[in-house]
Each structure stands twice: as C-alpha cells, then as structure tokens.
Design a protein around this motif. Structure first.
Motif, PDB file in Angstrom:
ATOM      1  N   LEU A 127      23.272 -55.230  21.393  1.00  0.00           N
ATOM      2  CA  LEU A 127      22.370 -54.575  20.444  1.00  0.00           C
ATOM      3  C   LEU A 127      22.349 -53.067  20.673  1.00  0.00           C
ATOM      4  CD1 LEU A 127      20.229 -54.875  18.205  1.00  0.00           C
ATOM      5  CD2 LEU A 127      18.537 -55.059  20.012  1.00  0.00           C
ATOM      6  N   ILE A 128      22.334 -52.658  21.910  1.00  0.00           N
ATOM      7  CA  ILE A 128      22.344 -51.226  22.224  1.00  0.00           C
ATOM      8  C   ILE A 128      23.670 -50.604  21.788  1.00  0.00           C
ATOM      9  CG2 ILE A 128      22.339 -49.557  24.124  1.00  0.00           C
ATOM     10  CD1 ILE A 128      20.342 -51.417  25.529  1.00  0.00           C
ATOM     11  N   ASP A 129      24.779 -51.334  21.965  1.00  0.00           N
ATOM     12  CA  ASP A 129      26.081 -50.834  21.516  1.00  0.00           C
ATOM     13  C   ASP A 129      26.098 -50.625  20.005  1.00  0.00           C
ATOM     14  OD1 ASP A 129      26.982 -50.854  24.088  1.00  0.00           O
ATOM     15  OD2 ASP A 129      28.055 -52.771  23.904  1.00  0.00           O
TER      16      ASP A 129
ATOM     17  N   LEU B  72      24.266 -44.772  15.209  1.00  0.00           N
ATOM     18  CA  LEU B  72      23.824 -43.397  15.421  1.00  0.00           C
ATOM     19  C   LEU B  72      24.998 -42.435  15.333  1.00  0.00           C
ATOM     20  CD1 LEU B  72      21.519 -41.454  16.266  1.00  0.00           C
ATOM     21  CD2 LEU B  72      22.199 -41.894  18.615  1.00  0.00           C
ATOM     22  N   LEU B  73      26.106 -42.786  15.962  1.00  0.00           N
ATOM     23  CA  LEU B  73      27.291 -41.946  15.921  1.00  0.00           C
ATOM     24  C   LEU B  73      27.828 -41.830  14.495  1.00  0.00           C
ATOM     25  CD1 LEU B  73      29.364 -40.383  17.651  1.00  0.00           C
ATOM     26  CD2 LEU B  73      30.664 -42.501  17.778  1.00  0.00           C
ATOM     27  N   PHE B  74      27.833 -42.934  13.759  1.00  0.00           N
ATOM     28  CA  PHE B  74      28.311 -42.911  12.374  1.00  0.00           C
ATOM     29  C   PHE B  74      27.459 -41.987  11.516  1.00  0.00           C
ATOM     30  CE2 PHE B  74      27.768 -44.576   8.071  1.00  0.00           C
ATOM     31  CZ  PHE B  74      29.056 -44.400   7.586  1.00  0.00           C
TER      32      PHE B  74
ATOM     33  N   LEU C 277      27.973 -38.241  12.350  1.00  0.00           N
ATOM     34  CA  LEU C 277      29.245 -37.679  11.902  1.00  0.00           C
ATOM     35  C   LEU C 277      29.361 -37.622  10.384  1.00  0.00           C
ATOM     36  CD1 LEU C 277      31.718 -39.285  14.467  1.00  0.00           C
ATOM     37  CD2 LEU C 277      30.848 -36.950  14.410  1.00  0.00           C
ATOM     38  N   SER C 278      28.659 -38.481   9.688  1.00  0.00           N
ATOM     39  CA  SER C 278      28.778 -38.489   8.230  1.00  0.00           C
ATOM     40  C   SER C 278      27.729 -37.624   7.540  1.00  0.00           C
ATOM     41  CB  SER C 278      28.671 -39.924   7.697  1.00  0.00           C
ATOM     42  OG  SER C 278      27.377 -40.435   7.964  1.00  0.00           O
ATOM     43  N   SER C 279      26.771 -37.104   8.283  1.00  0.00           N
ATOM     44  CA  SER C 279      25.748 -36.259   7.651  1.00  0.00           C
ATOM     45  C   SER C 279      26.306 -34.854   7.421  1.00  0.00           C
ATOM     46  CB  SER C 279      24.485 -36.202   8.507  1.00  0.00           C
ATOM     47  OG  SER C 279      24.767 -35.602   9.739  1.00  0.00           O
ATOM     48  N   ASP C 280      25.665 -34.152   6.499  1.00  0.00           N
ATOM     49  CA  ASP C 280      26.109 -32.826   6.101  1.00  0.00           C
ATOM     50  C   ASP C 280      25.143 -31.796   6.679  1.00  0.00           C
ATOM     51  OD1 ASP C 280      27.478 -30.849   4.893  1.00  0.00           O
ATOM     52  OD2 ASP C 280      26.711 -31.222   2.882  1.00  0.00           O
ATOM     53  N   PHE C 281      25.669 -30.799   7.349  1.00  0.00           N
ATOM     54  CA  PHE C 281      24.821 -29.801   7.990  1.00  0.00           C
ATOM     55  C   PHE C 281      24.834 -28.482   7.227  1.00  0.00           C
ATOM     56  CE2 PHE C 281      26.008 -32.599  11.549  1.00  0.00           C
ATOM     57  CZ  PHE C 281      24.734 -32.988  11.931  1.00  0.00           C
ATOM     58  N   MET C 282      24.930 -28.550   5.893  1.00  0.00           N
ATOM     59  CA  MET C 282      24.895 -27.336   5.083  1.00  0.00           C
ATOM     60  C   MET C 282      23.487 -26.747   5.082  1.00  0.00           C
ATOM     61  SD  MET C 282      27.038 -28.285   1.734  1.00  0.00           S
ATOM     62  CE  MET C 282      27.161 -26.737   0.930  1.00  0.00           C
ATOM     63  N   HIS C 283      23.441 -25.469   4.955  1.00  0.00           N
ATOM     64  CA  HIS C 283      22.158 -24.791   4.834  1.00  0.00           C
ATOM     65  C   HIS C 283      21.817 -24.691   3.351  1.00  0.00           C
ATOM     66  CE1 HIS C 283      18.885 -22.054   5.572  1.00  0.00           C
ATOM     67  NE2 HIS C 283      19.413 -21.201   4.724  1.00  0.00           N
ATOM     68  N   TRP C 284      20.763 -25.353   2.930  1.00  0.00           N
ATOM     69  CA  TRP C 284      20.362 -25.327   1.529  1.00  0.00           C
ATOM     70  C   TRP C 284      19.365 -24.207   1.313  1.00  0.00           C
ATOM     71  CZ3 TRP C 284      22.901 -28.181  -1.892  1.00  0.00           C
ATOM     72  CH2 TRP C 284      23.625 -29.261  -1.411  1.00  0.00           C
TER      73      TRP C 284
END
Length: 131
Positions: A19-21, A27-29, A32-39
């Motif tokens: 479960l922890i794995d 969390l890693l997915f 990495l898939s989020s966008d860190f643009m400054h809006w």
C-alpha cells in the motif's frame, strides 16, 4: 479419531508495504504530471464597480485570430505596441471595450487585454462576441 469438518482459519495480518508503494507511485506520478507554470491574473472591472460613468468608451474589435485590431476604421497589429500606446494616449481615462468576431480564440482575447494594459489602459472591459 474425530475429524474436524471445518478446520480453524488463521487470520493473517494485512501487510502495509504494498500500500505504501502504491501511494508513493501515485505521488510521483502526480508530481511529474503537474504543471508548474506561473499564472497571472488580469484585473477586469465591471460596470457595477464604478460609481460614475466614464466620459468615453473606446470600442476595439478583434477582426481575426491573428490579433488584427480595428478602432474607428483604423487597423492595428497586436504586436505593434507603440501604435497601441498612441491609441491609449488619446484618452487614457476612457474605458477600452474589446469585442471579438466569432472564431477568435480565448488566448487571443486575453493577449489583446494584456497588450492594452501594457499600453497604459487602466480600464479594460470585454463585450460580447460578434457573429
């Protein structure tokens, strides 16, 4: 010798390691898939916020999706910031109402609003889309 019909079942503990794995993989997915643009925010004032009506309203029309603008029969390019500054310098206290023809993308409309703000227009508003 007596046989038991149902042998006693041993309850096994649930292992939390898989479960922890899975939680760390999720969390890693998402990291990495989020966008860190400054809006950035564009401030738009509605007509209800102002107490007194402005003297003039300058109507600027977006003619096509390339950002070609028109005002009183004159054509302006979206990239031509000095020409937009000259337009705003005619009446800096006016409300600049921007209307778009059908087919103009939202990004083009937002870019026009941002360019007018860069040119010195304090009061910028959007109107309806024209057919």
């Amino acid at each position: 010798m007596q046989l038991e019909a149902f042998p006693g079942k041993k309850r096994r503990g649930i292992s939390l390691t898989p479960l922890i794995d899975v939680v760390f993989i999720l969390l890693l997915f998402f990291m990495l898939s989020s966008d860190f643009m400054h809006w950035r925010q564009i401030s738009l004032s509605s007509a209800n916020e102002t107490e007194s009506k402005p003297d003039t309203v300058m109507l600027i029309r977006i003619e096509n999706d390339t950002g070609e603008l028109s005002h009183d029969g004159k054509r302006y390019a979206l990239q031509d910031l000095p020409a937009l500054r000259a337009l705003v310098a005619e009446d800096p206290a006016a409300v600049y109402a921007v209307e778009a023809v059908a087919g103009v993308r939202t990004q083009t409309l937002v870019t026009v609003l941002d360019r007018l703000h860069q040119a010195g227009a304090d009061k910028v508003s959007m109107t309806g889309v024209l057919p």
